[in-house]
Design a protein around this motif. Sequence first.
Motif, PDB file in Angstrom:
ATOM      1  N   GLN A 269      -3.472   4.908  -2.685  1.00 29.45           N
ATOM      2  CA  GLN A 269      -3.844   5.596  -1.494  1.00 29.45           C
ATOM      3  C   GLN A 269      -4.312   4.498  -0.537  1.00 29.45           C
ATOM      4  N   ALA A 270      -4.952   3.193  -0.843  1.00 26.13           N
ATOM      5  CA  ALA A 270      -5.344   2.393   0.041  1.00 26.13           C
ATOM      6  C   ALA A 270      -4.175   1.538   0.770  1.00 26.13           C
ATOM      7  N   LEU A 271      -3.254   1.321  -0.003  1.00 26.18           N
ATOM      8  CA  LEU A 271      -2.178   0.581   0.381  1.00 26.18           C
ATOM      9  C   LEU A 271      -1.322   1.629   1.434  1.00 26.18           C
ATOM     10  N   ARG A 272      -1.325   3.077   1.184  1.00 23.48           N
ATOM     11  CA  ARG A 272      -0.817   3.701   1.913  1.00 23.48           C
ATOM     12  C   ARG A 272      -1.609   4.126   3.314  1.00 23.48           C
ATOM     13  N   THR A 273      -2.788   3.961   3.278  1.00 20.72           N
ATOM     14  CA  THR A 273      -3.648   4.021   4.531  1.00 20.72           C
ATOM     15  C   THR A 273      -3.207   2.564   5.365  1.00 20.72           C
ATOM     16  N   LEU A 274      -2.938   1.533   4.648  1.00 20.52           N
ATOM     17  CA  LEU A 274      -2.575   0.371   5.623  1.00 20.52           C
ATOM     18  C   LEU A 274      -1.117   0.292   5.947  1.00 20.52           C
TER      19      LEU A 274
END
Length: 412
Positions: free
Chosen positions: A116-121
């Motif tokens: 999820q964090a990588l998707r946010t980025l």
Amino acid sequence: MSVVAVPGSKSITNRALFLAAAAEGTTVLRRPLVSDDTEAFAQGLTALGYDVEPGPAEWRITGRPAGPAAAAADVYCRDGATVARFLPGLAAAGHGTFRFDASPQMRRRPVAPLAQALRTLGVDIRHEEAEGHLPLTVVADGIKGGEIELDASLSSQFLTALLLTGPLTAEGLRIRVTGLVSAPYVEITLAMMRRFGVDVVRDGDTLSVPPGGYRATTYDIEPDASTASYFFAAAALTGREITVPGLGTDALQGDLRFVDVLERMGARVDIRPDATTVSGTGRLSGVTAAMRDISDTMPTLASIAPFADGPVRIEDVYNTRVKECDRLEACASNLRRQGIRVDTGHDWIEIHPGTPASTEIACHGDHRIAMSFAVAGLRIPGGVTFDEPGCVKKTFPEFHDAFGELCRGWGL
């Protein structure tokens, strides 16, 4: 007194492999751990196109700050959580399509906070089967950077993965942490990043990681403190004395604090700059211990708890339920099979005094369950056996030989 040479830290070895791969130049890692997890990490780097040269006493890694040399790769993470959680961030900083899969055991463990964090980025993350679990594919075109919020209450490895990746982004990262477990492992990460030339700025719950990449270095891997816990517990349990060189007052690993729990139970502890010694006194007292920050040593304490003169209550260890197995339940069920009264809750276990019976330990494929209950076997007539003794290969392939040699030296 027995002196035990404990192999290198898995946590430090795999962080160092990431940092070396991301750094400008060639890094030399001295005395790295050679085990299933670290071999999986090194092979993952090779699959991504990094130059890794393993040797008998040191490994040489030639870094690529621009990311993987391969345009596509299929990485098999085996049982390695650090492999499955760190390498997707490294891959995301490059350009290409990179697929990550793992053993059934690792497929069950979560990777959702990182994904999820990588998707946010802005990274394209695709789960093939269950959302938030491996297998997953990273379609990478570099990471711009920016601000993210992260819940690391299940594992600090998600935060470490993002911290390690931060210097490879174009603009750096600001990470606001809303929950955290095993905080000492994050301190290991920050200290190692400094050694490779990156300083992270902390402001309350927010960590700011600058862009600019890493510099190669020569790095000495200290002994594994989690592995040392089995030998320290053996000394406390049997009234013997054990010294582990290379783990002392300057050690990075928070799991060395396990000896503080043994000291509260009655053992004598001497921590010097270059070594730690634990001496058993012939007694173990009951204790209540909050082990959130040193939860990998929870099974070690649980295994010797029946020999204390009062109940041993271990608290704030919910995250042990999402490790290689549900460690809290695995400890409870094995202790009950030994005839010990055990109470459990959402994030705690309480073990009552008793005389454990000789039995076969159900390892659940978990190296820490096997190694922990080997310690208790020192005081059990007939000892213990294991349904999966080979699971120790994950972090200490020679454990049974090393422990057997120690026992023979003690006449046990």
